[in-house]
Structures are given as C-alpha cells and as structure tokens.
Write a protein that holds these residues in place. Structure first.
Motif, mmCIF file in Angstrom:
data_model
loop_
_atom_site.group_PDB
_atom_site.id
_atom_site.type_symbol
_atom_site.label_atom_id
_atom_site.label_comp_id
_atom_site.label_asym_id
_atom_site.label_seq_id
_atom_site.Cartn_x
_atom_site.Cartn_y
_atom_site.Cartn_z
ATOM 1 N N ALA A 199 0.827 -1.209 0.000
ATOM 2 C CA ALA A 199 0.000 0.000 0.000
ATOM 3 C C ALA A 199 0.860 1.257 0.000
ATOM 4 N N LEU A 200 1.925 1.253 0.787
ATOM 5 C CA LEU A 200 2.804 2.426 0.838
ATOM 6 C C LEU A 200 3.502 2.654 -0.503
ATOM 7 N N ASN A 201 3.916 1.566 -1.151
ATOM 8 C CA ASN A 201 4.544 1.701 -2.471
ATOM 9 C C ASN A 201 3.558 2.234 -3.504
ATOM 10 N N VAL A 480 17.600 -1.186 1.833
ATOM 11 C CA VAL A 480 16.905 -1.722 3.007
ATOM 12 C C VAL A 480 15.398 -1.587 2.841
ATOM 13 N N ALA A 481 14.971 -0.485 2.220
ATOM 14 C CA ALA A 481 13.532 -0.302 1.985
ATOM 15 C C ALA A 481 12.976 -1.440 1.137
ATOM 16 N N LYS A 482 13.724 -1.860 0.136
ATOM 17 C CA LYS A 482 13.276 -2.963 -0.725
ATOM 18 C C LYS A 482 13.377 -4.309 -0.014
ATOM 19 N N LEU A 483 14.348 -4.445 0.886
ATOM 20 C CA LEU A 483 14.528 -5.712 1.599
ATOM 21 C C LEU A 483 13.424 -5.954 2.622
ATOM 22 N N CYS A 484 12.810 -4.869 3.105
ATOM 23 C CA CYS A 484 11.715 -4.985 4.092
ATOM 24 C C CYS A 484 12.157 -5.744 5.347
ATOM 25 N N VAL A 485 13.328 -5.378 5.871
ATOM 26 C CA VAL A 485 13.825 -5.979 7.109
ATOM 27 C C VAL A 485 14.118 -4.859 8.104
ATOM 28 N N PRO A 486 14.202 -5.188 9.401
ATOM 29 C CA PRO A 486 14.558 -4.156 10.385
ATOM 30 C C PRO A 486 15.936 -3.566 10.095
ATOM 31 N N TYR A 487 16.060 -2.281 10.399
ATOM 32 C CA TYR A 487 17.292 -1.537 10.122
ATOM 33 C C TYR A 487 17.766 -0.874 11.408
ATOM 34 N N ILE A 488 18.942 -1.283 11.876
ATOM 35 C CA ILE A 488 19.539 -0.665 13.063
ATOM 36 C C ILE A 488 20.378 0.513 12.597
ATOM 37 N N ALA A 516 19.621 14.706 17.807
ATOM 38 C CA ALA A 516 19.236 15.605 16.717
ATOM 39 C C ALA A 516 19.867 15.181 15.400
ATOM 40 N N GLU A 517 21.123 14.746 15.434
ATOM 41 C CA GLU A 517 21.800 14.328 14.204
ATOM 42 C C GLU A 517 21.212 13.030 13.658
ATOM 43 N N LEU A 518 20.839 12.142 14.558
ATOM 44 C CA LEU A 518 20.232 10.893 14.098
ATOM 45 C C LEU A 518 18.865 11.157 13.466
ATOM 46 N N CYS A 519 18.212 12.245 13.914
ATOM 47 C CA CYS A 519 16.925 12.620 13.318
ATOM 48 C C CYS A 519 17.058 12.884 11.821
ATOM 49 N N LYS A 520 18.157 13.487 11.416
ATOM 50 C CA LYS A 520 18.358 13.767 9.989
ATOM 51 C C LYS A 520 18.445 12.466 9.204
ATOM 52 N N SER A 521 19.103 11.481 9.788
ATOM 53 C CA SER A 521 19.174 10.171 9.135
ATOM 54 C C SER A 521 17.806 9.506 9.088
ATOM 55 N N LEU A 522 17.042 9.636 10.170
ATOM 56 C CA LEU A 522 15.696 9.061 10.204
ATOM 57 C C LEU A 522 14.819 9.679 9.121
ATOM 58 N N SER A 523 14.935 10.978 8.957
ATOM 59 C CA SER A 523 14.138 11.669 7.935
ATOM 60 C C SER A 523 14.442 11.123 6.551
ATOM 61 N N LYS A 524 15.724 10.976 6.236
ATOM 62 C CA LYS A 524 16.118 10.459 4.923
ATOM 63 C C LYS A 524 15.685 9.003 4.748
ATOM 64 N N ALA A 525 15.838 8.221 5.803
ATOM 65 C CA ALA A 525 15.471 6.803 5.722
ATOM 66 C C ALA A 525 13.973 6.637 5.473
ATOM 67 N N GLU A 526 13.160 7.397 6.200
ATOM 68 C CA GLU A 526 11.710 7.271 6.030
ATOM 69 C C GLU A 526 11.269 7.778 4.661
ATOM 70 N N SER A 527 11.875 8.866 4.206
ATOM 71 C CA SER A 527 11.526 9.373 2.878
ATOM 72 C C SER A 527 11.931 8.392 1.783
ATOM 73 N N SER A 528 12.920 7.545 2.076
ATOM 74 C CA SER A 528 13.362 6.524 1.120
ATOM 75 C C SER A 528 12.531 5.258 1.181
ATOM 76 N N GLY A 529 11.609 5.191 2.137
ATOM 77 C CA GLY A 529 10.708 4.035 2.188
ATOM 78 C C GLY A 529 10.931 3.073 3.335
ATOM 79 N N ILE A 530 11.799 3.430 4.298
ATOM 80 C CA ILE A 530 11.968 2.578 5.482
ATOM 81 C C ILE A 530 11.025 3.100 6.556
ATOM 82 N N PRO A 531 9.943 2.388 6.868
ATOM 83 C CA PRO A 531 8.995 2.913 7.854
ATOM 84 C C PRO A 531 9.586 2.919 9.258
ATOM 85 N N ALA A 532 9.086 3.815 10.083
ATOM 86 C CA ALA A 532 9.569 3.920 11.466
ATOM 87 C C ALA A 532 9.431 2.604 12.202
#
Length: 646
Positions: A199-201, A480-488, A516-532
């Motif tokens: 659905a997200l895709n 990782v978004a395509k792999l659909c696995v947890p991402y540490i 705060a710096e990790l937030c920037k990575s989270l933003s990019k990761a989620e925009s790339s399709g890795i859900p929270a």
C-alpha cells in the motif's frame, strides 16, 4: 523464536476494528453534479470552513469558467439555460461564499434539476486539454477531474462499478502546492505487514509522498469483535491531489489489494486506508468527512496519530498544535502508554515473519566478528568452523540475536570492499543457517555496504546493523527499503578511520546533539521508504565520541531519546540498541588495558542502559552478562519504570 519473546505470527491475520468510516448520521447531502463522470470535483474547498453547493447557477458559472477555450460547448451551456431565469449575466455574477449553503436534493426545484442534468450530460463528453488553474488558496479550490470520487464510500460498501481505476495519478488535476495529510492504515487479513508495504509503495506511485511513519500496533478488533486482530499504523504525507482525488486513489489501492467493496461493515479486510486530516480542512459530504469523525474514540488510531507529532510540524501552526493536544488528551483519557503491552493494543516490530513486542524484557545481541583485526577478538573466529562454534555458544548462553560482522569498525580500521566482506561473511551465514539450534535466533549483519546487506538478507539474515546510519553508502536506505527488514541505525560522524578527528568529537550537548543528528538520518530513511516501525536506533557508544562523552551519553540516554522527538514521537519509542561492550572508555575507567578483561565493566554499563530504557544490548560475552540483565529486567521492566522514558 527467541527465548521468552512475546511474538505473534502476522501471516494469515485478518481484520481490525471498523474501517475509519463516516457514520450514517453524519452524512450530508451534496450537490447532484458533484458525481458528474467528466468533472466530478467542481467543488469549492475552503480551508477551515468547507461548503457544498447544489445551486445550478453556481454550477453553470463554474462550467463556463472551466471552458473558456471551448466556445461551442460554452454556447450549448448558455442555450441550455436560456429557458430559465439563469441568464449568462447571472452566471458571470460572483456568488459570495456566505450564500453557498448545504441542502438536500429534495429541496431543489425539479425543473432546475432537469436543466442541470441536461447540462451535465452535454459537458461530460468533453475533456479539457488544458484544465485551468487548479489551485488551493485561502478561498477556493476549483477541480475538474475525469473520475467521480463522491461515489466511493469510506465505509467499504461501494459498488465495484463505482470505484474507478485511478492508480495513474496523472489523470488528476494537481493543486499548485503540496498539502500535509495524515492517512491511517489497518489490516487483519492475509500477510498484514506485506500488505502495508504494498500500500505504501502504491501511494508513492500515485503521488502521495510519505515523509513520516507512525509505529506499528496490533489491536483487538472493535465493533465487530469476532474476527482476527488488526495491525494499525498511520503516515504523514504530502500530496498535491485534492481531497476527493486522494480519496479515490486510496480506494483504488484498497481494491487492488483485495478489499471487497461490498464487504461487511467493520468486518475483516486486507487493507483499510482512511484520510484522518487534510491540511487544516474541515469538510463533510456523503463521501468524505474531514477530519475523520471517529478519530478520538479509537485507541488504535490515536496511538499512531500521537507518533506522528513533531515540533517542526507544529511550529507556528495552531491547527496542528491543537490537534496534537487533543490527541494527547484523548490518549491520556484512554489510559496512555499503560494500555500498551496488553492483549488489546501492542507496539510491535516485524522480523523474521513474526511480530516482535520488545518492551517486556531486554534482548541480547551476541557479537560474532569474522575479522582478523577487531579490537577485542580479531582473528579468533575468522574460519567458518570457529565462527559456527562461537555462534552455537552464544545461542546456548541465551543470545536472542547474533550480529555477524566481516568488516572491523574499530578506530582506524582498514575499509574493505563489499566483495571482500562477502567472501568472509556468506560461508559463515550459510553454515549457521543449517544449524537446528539457530531456528530460535535472529541473525543480524553488521555492515555499511548496501550490497553486503542485500546478499546477507538473501542468504537468510533477518536484519541490517549499519554503524554509519546510512552515511557511507548512498544506496543503503533504498536497498533496506526494498529488503523490508529491520534496520539498526547508529550515530557516527565520519567513518572508522576519521571518527576520532577533532571535528568529529565536538559537541555542545552530546546526548541532545546525537539525537538531533540521528533525526536527519531518520528523515532520509523514512523518505526513502523505510517505515519507522522497522527502525532500531543506536546512540553509537564508542563511535566519534571521547571517553568522557561516552560516559555522558550513557548517563543521559533519556536526553538522547528526547532529541529524537524533533523528528517524531515515533522515533522516541523505537527500540534502542546499546553497544558498550569492552569499549575503551570502560578500560579507562577501570584501568583495564586488555579488552577481554572488561566484561564485568561491560555489565555495569549494560545495567545502567537498561535502567534508562535500552531494549537490546550488544555484548561479546553473553554468558557473563545474562544474569545481570535478568536482574535489571526484574527491577526496571516488570514494573514499567522505563516506559516513562520513551
């Protein structure tokens, strides 16, 4: 399945509580022309105050405004109205929004209805090559779409023939700017997680740009209780589709994913997509009510909605501030986080075909370095035979996860190519996967190469542990978004060779800055399709931090979590991994030169982390650590003392 894990199979799993539907008693009549097959969205949308009009004069005026380049059609429209009091002069006169009111079709003069019907059929067959200004501003949106969305019922009772095929969003007129929307997701049939992914895709392809995801919740069904549990989440997204077009897109996605349009109301469904908010719009007609009318009575909706809050979104926006305060109040009245971890509502993370509920106890990640140069045990497990023996020992000692690393990340370590890393890694993964004792243990790959992550998952690894947080390989997030696995996702500045350079160890407040710096990575990761709900955060103890900074960070993990709130509250609730094992700062505190002598010091750091809400601890010596971890869990986890920190 890890020992004692609270896991739930998410494969054949059906329904959740009711679809977020419009109650019968809240439906309004809308203009009869709003369902015109040719231009269904000739509707006035006004932020904060939405009105529908069934006035034929207004319809004709809109039609004429939309067709300035079609004189033949324009003349037909005028002639069609010539027998009525609605002259062209009348049509060109502006109607105040205060004059536009809601009323039912029964109140309309049959003669006027008949003339409008004739008009609609004359206009319907003509498609505009260049639709005029479809813009959203403070006063009005004028939309002309070739598909009717007002017939798509939120309740799921829509006739199949009334749901258009609209996955190609290019057929819709676009508004002049993007608007912030919140969409809820629910499923209780089939592979619920896979359905969410699809659905997200599909939303992305249809022009709905998801920027932030809530956590993933499993909930007991509401209204119709004799059905399987639901998975629920929500997303914040941006789109230039108008509200009706967005509704149509979501309904088409539901149908594509197997939802029966005439299914049982509030019954089982493979997918349920509902618009909770569209900007600051308030609107209601028979097909769509904004905001969604039943948000505040449903914990499985309020919990994900809370996750989507962030200070940036609400900065200076009174509407979103009020919504968050309302959600917060509703959540507290429902019992707040105390209702989580119960059978009716659980926050979960999908891994290895299961749903992992991580908050009941601390999970142990055992370290297996397949390297010649790791700081603690380099060279010990380089052979496949030794690596497999160590994996069995870690599992027997109580490890829930085994983290396989073929690239050393100690300071100043030599960087390998992905091919070199795979040569070491894959034979060990293949051998470990054959062991019966590994069936209840998850495998993680410790890498910052996307190609290594992809191959490792292909060979059976369950999650990706990236010390760079995605900074060392631009393809990591999309992979990782395509792999659909947890991402540490770990915090680190620079790379292992440069992380201790002066520029990389300067902080104002290490806990807040790391968050705060990790937030920037989270933003990019989620925009790339890795859900929270697939992300685990790691503050990066020992990486690009001095010994003093490591101690400060370990002593203020709540500050680190708070720093994540600038992206979303979901980020503050993600599972947190802590990896202090045998690190140099412990040796400095305890005056221990050899890394292997620091296991007791490691236990002290691990217990301090558990007291502050760590969910996974990464250690070399599982056997030496497990009893201390169990005691810490008995003190902190069973009494819920760490929940207030999240």
């Amino acid at each position: 399945m890890p020992k004692g894990a609270a896991l739930l199979d998410y494969h054949p799993s059906p329904p959740r509580s009711p679809p977020l539907a419009v109650p019968e008693d809240s439906k309004r009549h809308v203009s009869h022309y709003s369902v015109a097959p040719a231009y269904s969205c000739m509707t006035n949308f006004q932020p904060r105050k939405m009105r529908s009009s069934c006035q034929s004069a207004h319809f004709l005026r809109v039609a004429l405004r939309l067709l300035p380049s079609k004189p033949a059609i324009r003349s037909k429209i005028v002639s069609a109205s010539s027998s009525s009091p609605l002259s062209e002069e009348t049509l060109s006169t502006s109607v105040s929004s205060n004059q536009i009111t809601d009323f039912s079709l029964e109140q309309t003069d049959p003669a006027v209805l008949s003339r409008c019907e004739d008009l609609r059929y004359q206009v319907r067959g003509h498609r505009l090559d260049n639709p005029p200004n479809n813009t959203w501003n403070s006063s009005v949106i004028t939309c002309s779409t070739p598909i009717s969305h007002s017939t798509c019922q939120i309740s799921g009772d829509t006739p199949a023939s009334a749901v258009p095929s609209i996955m190609n969003s290019s057929i819709f007129p676009k508004l002049s700017c993007l608007h912030e929307v919140v969409i809820a997701l629910g499923s209780n049939m089939g592979d619920r997680v896979e359905t969410f992914d699809k659905a997200l895709n599909m939303m992305k392809k249809a022009g709905v740009q998801v920027v932030c995801h809530a956590g993933l919740y499993e909930s007991a069904p509401a209204y119709v209780t004799d059905q399987p549990k639901f998975l629920n989440s929500a997303v914040r997204a941006r789109t230039n589709l108008d509200p009706r077009a967005l509704l149509g897109v979501l309904k088409d996605i539901e149908r594509s994913l197997g939802r029966i349009v005439n299914g049982v109301r509030y019954g089982p469904r493979p997918i349920d997509l509902d618009i909770l908010f569209y900007g600051d719009v308030e609107f209601s007609d028979e097909s769509l009510t904004l905001p969604h009318p039943r948000i505040w009575e449903r914990p499985f909706v309020v919990a994900p909605l809370m996750d989507l809050y962030n200070s940036t979104l609400c900065d200076g926006n009174n509407i979103w501030i009020k919504r968050f305060e309302k959600a917060k109040c509703a959540w507290q009245l429902m019992g707040g986080d105390t209702q989580l971890c119960q059978d009716d509502l659980k926050r979960v993370l999908p891994i290895g075909g299961k749903l992992w509920q991580w908050s009941n106890r601390t999970y142990i990640m055992g370290i297996l370095n397949i390297t010649p140069d790791s700081f603690s045990d380099g060279g010990k497990y380089l052979s496949v035979q030794n690596a497999v023996a160590q994996a069995e020992a870690l599992a027997a000692a109580g490890a829930d996860i085994i983290d396989l690393g073929a690239q050393s990340t100690r300071p100043f370590a030599t960087k390998l190519t992905s091919d070199e890393e795979l040569k070491r890694l894959i034979p060990v993964v293949d051998a470990i996967k054959k062991l019966p004792s590994m069936e209840s243990v998850w495998l993680s790959v410790d890498t910052f190469h996307s190609e290594v992550a992809k191959e490792a998952v292909k060979h059976g690894v369950h999650m990706v542990n990236d010390v760079s947080g995605g900074h060392l390989d631009p393809e990591m997030y999309s992979t990782v978004a395509k792999l659909c696995v947890p991402y540490i996702m770990m915090h680190m500045r620079g790379d292992p060779a440069t992380m201790l350079q002066e520029k990389n160890i300067l902080y104002k407040n290490v806990s807040a800055d790391v968050g705060a710096e990790l937030c920037k990575s989270l933003s990019k990761a989620e925009s790339s399709g890795i859900p929270a709900w697939r992300i685990v955060v790691d503050p990066g103890i020992g990486f690009s931090k001095t010994c003093e900074q490591n101690v400060q960070l370990l002593g203020d993990l709540s500050g680190f979590r708070s720093g994540l709130a600038s992206w979303s509250l979901a980020a503050t609730k993600m599972p947190m991994l802590l990896g202090p094992s045998r690190k140099r700062f412990l040796g400095k505190i305890c005056e221990l030169e050899k890394a292997e002598d620091r296991d007791i010091a490691t236990i002290g750091a691990v217990v301090a982390g558990i007291a502050q809400g760590a969910d996974i601890v990464r250690v070399h010596n599982v056997k030496a650590s497990i009893d201390a971890i169990r005691v810490a869990d008995a003190i902190f986890k069973t009494k819920g003392l760490t929940r207030s920190l999240k």
